[in-house]
Every structure is written in C-alpha cells, then in structure tokens.
Design an enzyme around this catalytic site. Sequence first.
Site, short mmCIF file in Angstrom:
data_model
loop_
_atom_site.label_atom_id
_atom_site.label_comp_id
_atom_site.label_asym_id
_atom_site.label_seq_id
_atom_site.Cartn_x
_atom_site.Cartn_y
_atom_site.Cartn_z
N ASP A 1 24.20 31.97 51.39
CA ASP A 1 24.07 30.93 50.52
C ASP A 1 23.82 31.55 48.85
OD1 ASP A 1 22.67 28.30 50.02
OD2 ASP A 1 20.97 29.99 49.37
N ARG B 1 28.37 27.22 43.08
CA ARG B 1 28.05 26.07 43.09
C ARG B 1 27.42 25.65 41.47
NH1 ARG B 1 23.79 24.27 47.26
NH2 ARG B 1 24.35 22.84 46.95
N SER C 1 22.05 24.63 52.42
CA SER C 1 22.14 25.69 52.00
C SER C 1 20.74 25.67 52.06
CB SER C 1 21.87 25.52 50.22
OG SER C 1 21.03 25.79 49.68
N LYS D 1 18.54 29.28 55.42
CA LYS D 1 17.05 30.13 54.35
C LYS D 1 15.77 29.70 55.23
CE LYS D 1 18.16 28.57 50.00
NZ LYS D 1 18.34 28.18 48.66
N HIS E 1 9.03 23.93 52.26
CA HIS E 1 10.04 24.28 51.01
C HIS E 1 9.93 22.31 50.51
CE1 HIS E 1 13.77 25.50 49.41
NE2 HIS E 1 14.04 24.13 49.25
N1 URA Z 1 17.60 24.11 47.21
C1 URA Z 1 17.96 24.65 47.82
O1 URA Z 1 17.52 25.90 48.12
N2 URA Z 1 19.59 25.03 47.89
C2 URA Z 1 20.26 24.28 46.75
O2 URA Z 1 21.42 23.56 47.38
C3 URA Z 1 19.62 23.17 45.72
C4 URA Z 1 17.55 23.18 45.60
#
Ligand code: URA
Length: 440
Positions: free
Chosen positions: A161, A168, A183, A187, A82
Amino acid sequence: MNMYDLITRKKRGGALTNEEISALIAGYVAGKIPDYQMSALLMAIYFRGMTTAETAALTQAMAASGDRIDLSAIPGKKIDKHSTGGVGDKTTLIVSPIVAACGCCAPKMSGRGLGHTGGTIDKLESIPGFRTDLSAEEFCAIVRTCGLSLIGQAGTLARADKLLYALRDVTATVDSIPLIASSIMSKKLACGADAVLLDVKVGSGAFMKTPEDAYALAETMVAISQEANFPTAALITRMDEPLGCAVGNSLEVAEAVSVLRGTGPDDLRTVALSLAAEMLHLAGMGTRAACRARAAQAIADGTAFDALVRMTAAQGGDTAVLLDPARFPQARASRTVCAPTSGCLAHLDAETVGRAAVLLGAGRAAKGDAIDHAAGILLRRKCGGHITAGEPLATLYAADETLLDAGAERFSSAIEITDAPPPPSPLIYGTVDAEGRHDG
Ligand code: URA
C-alpha cells in the site's frame, strides 16, 4: 504472469484472478514489476473498476505484503476505527478514550495530514513529548494497560500500500473506489483488531463528494471485509463544513478535551458519540441505543477523559496541557475574520478552510515540511444561522502576519452568505454493515 496481458485484459474490462493479483503485488513489492507497467494497470483499474472478488483479493495481497500486528494476547474486544479524512476531524481523540473507558480496547494506527485534511498523528504530536513511534511491543503493552494506544503508520505494515499509494499520488489514480477501499482495508487487516468502524466522510471537504459515492465506498469496504471474515461497519458523515470549530493541531486537541469534559460543539459531540456507540455495538456490547447511553456516561463520569490522560502519560506526553489546554504553546500572531455582508451563512467550504489552515502553517505544503502545532483556525460561527456584516466569523492563528495574510485571503473565499437559508443536510446520513444500509 505476463503484465502486458493483465493490463490488456483490465483495459478491456475483464477480471483478474486471485492468483494473478497475489503475483502482481508480490512482484511489485519485490521490485520485479516496473512502475510504468503498474501505473498502466492502475489507470486501467481506475477506468474499468474491479469486482468485489478482485478488490478483496487485492486487499488480502496488500495486507500480506508486510508485517501484521498480533493483538490476540490482549484480553477483550479490540475495535479499530478509520476516517476517510476531513477537516477538523478530531473524533479519534474523543472516540478511542470513550471505547477504552467502556471496557473495550481501541488500538489504532493513524496517519498524518494529507493535502487539506488533518491527521491524528500531527494533532497528538502537538502535545509536548507525545511519542507516536512506538514499537509493536510498546503499542501492545499500552493497549493492555490503558485500553487504547495511538501510533503512526509503521512502514513495515501493508508495504504494497505504501508503494502503491505513492504511485497513485503521482498518476492521478487516488480517487478510485476499489483502490481506496483496498488501501484502507489492507492496513486495517494488518493491524490485528477484531473489527473496524469506518467513518466515511462525504461533502466538499472529503474524498467522496456525493452520498452515492460515499455509500459505494462504504459498501465496497464492508463487502471485502466480509470475504476476509473481519466484522466491519461504516457511518456516512457530513464533511461540507469543518467538524466542530477548531482546525489545526493543538486547537483540535483542546476541542477534543472540551467534548470529553462534557462541553464542545454539538456537531462534533454528536458524530463522536455515534461513532463510539457503533464501535461498542460492533464489540457486542448491546443495542446501538444502549451503547450510545454507555458512551455518554463515560463522558459524564470523566472516565473517558481519564483514559486519554493515562494513554498520553504512557506515551510520554505532557498531561498538563490536557488538564489545562491554555498551557499549549500559543501562536505568536492572530487575526479575526469578520462577515463581509449580512445574511445566512450558507456554506463554509471545508476544503478551502483546510487549505487556509495549511497556509497558516497547520499542515504541510510539501512532504517533510515542519508543522506549526499552534497554527490554525477557530470558527466563531457555524453554517446555517443569520449573521450581521462585521460580525466575527473566525480567528486565525499563525507565526507571523505574512502567513495570516495568505490564510485570511483563502479563508475568506470559503464563505458563502445568501439571503435564504440552504436546504438542511444530515450530519449522519446512515450506516452500512453486513445487513446493508440503515438510515440516520
Ligand atoms: N486513505 C487511505 O489510506 N488510502 C486511500 O487510498 C485513500 C485514503
């Protein structure tokens, strides 16, 4: 659970319990907690932060709020990756095929462009026919046969999320370390891999503007993943200027192909090899040095490029554009931007270059906007060297002259030319893993 009491406690700097966090996430997803109370709590978290235990509980509750992909039937180590987001960051297109070519699996769910940052799904969709909306079954089958698959984010994973991110976004609470960490990691937990490597970007084009904040985010994510027994490491990498030379979807795929074929820009190759080596190391394939040599070998012998081609074919993409990137549909208009003065190209602000690419049509100004996959920017010079007035700095690509006017004006504001060279900053600041920080 009384939302008013939870908001009050967090507002005063107190901590929430695991049970309270589970109940509030379940209540929010079920529509029982209104947005105004959740917004107030998010703002309290923004100012007061969360302990590692609270952030871990929030991550687990969000991961449990939707489906989870089960990859356990696929043999071998499955390593996810990621990036926290940047400009010109096409490393997934290089790293995932390398990892697959080295005998591990690289299943990955990726996102679309967000603001000035690009997204892997938009890049992949520049390959004619490429499908990113696979079912979980198709995804698993392609990981099994090709060693990698790249798909878009299914709305059913980590549902909390998706809802919280949208809230947000409109309540100025995105840039909070516990909220970003939970967040991302929720995932990753829902995606079913055995381990994850995080590329935490730092600099003017990244969410984290300083190395201190980038390390704090990386350490938070590594700490919560330890609580979840999910091996995780993070590389802290520079994002002050774009990574590589290409910014824009098909331009970036072509550049990723050039690295997989043994050429391409040095900074991109270096970051990609470091990420691939760290993923192989996480998979238990040897020391970092041995993993790096193995990753380099997968480029040299062509097996990494073959893995990209096989996965593209399996996902319906036209592999002819990978074999010959000149076959990508081309932009109708282009313009070269030249250096206004002589001196040292000290800075090419990544965020501004990213915003220029959006103006050219490579990204979205508003949710749901169409993307021009051929639009973007090819840098002719990178930061640090001497330039002469009138020398080409970049070529801009768009559908028409009006878009080029807007893009060129914004791109020009990214350029900083000084008399003296700037102090050097590292491309890779260091690594964070369960043992702590490591330099370089
Ligand atoms: N990427 C994400 O998946 N979540 C965030 O809060 C910021 C960047």
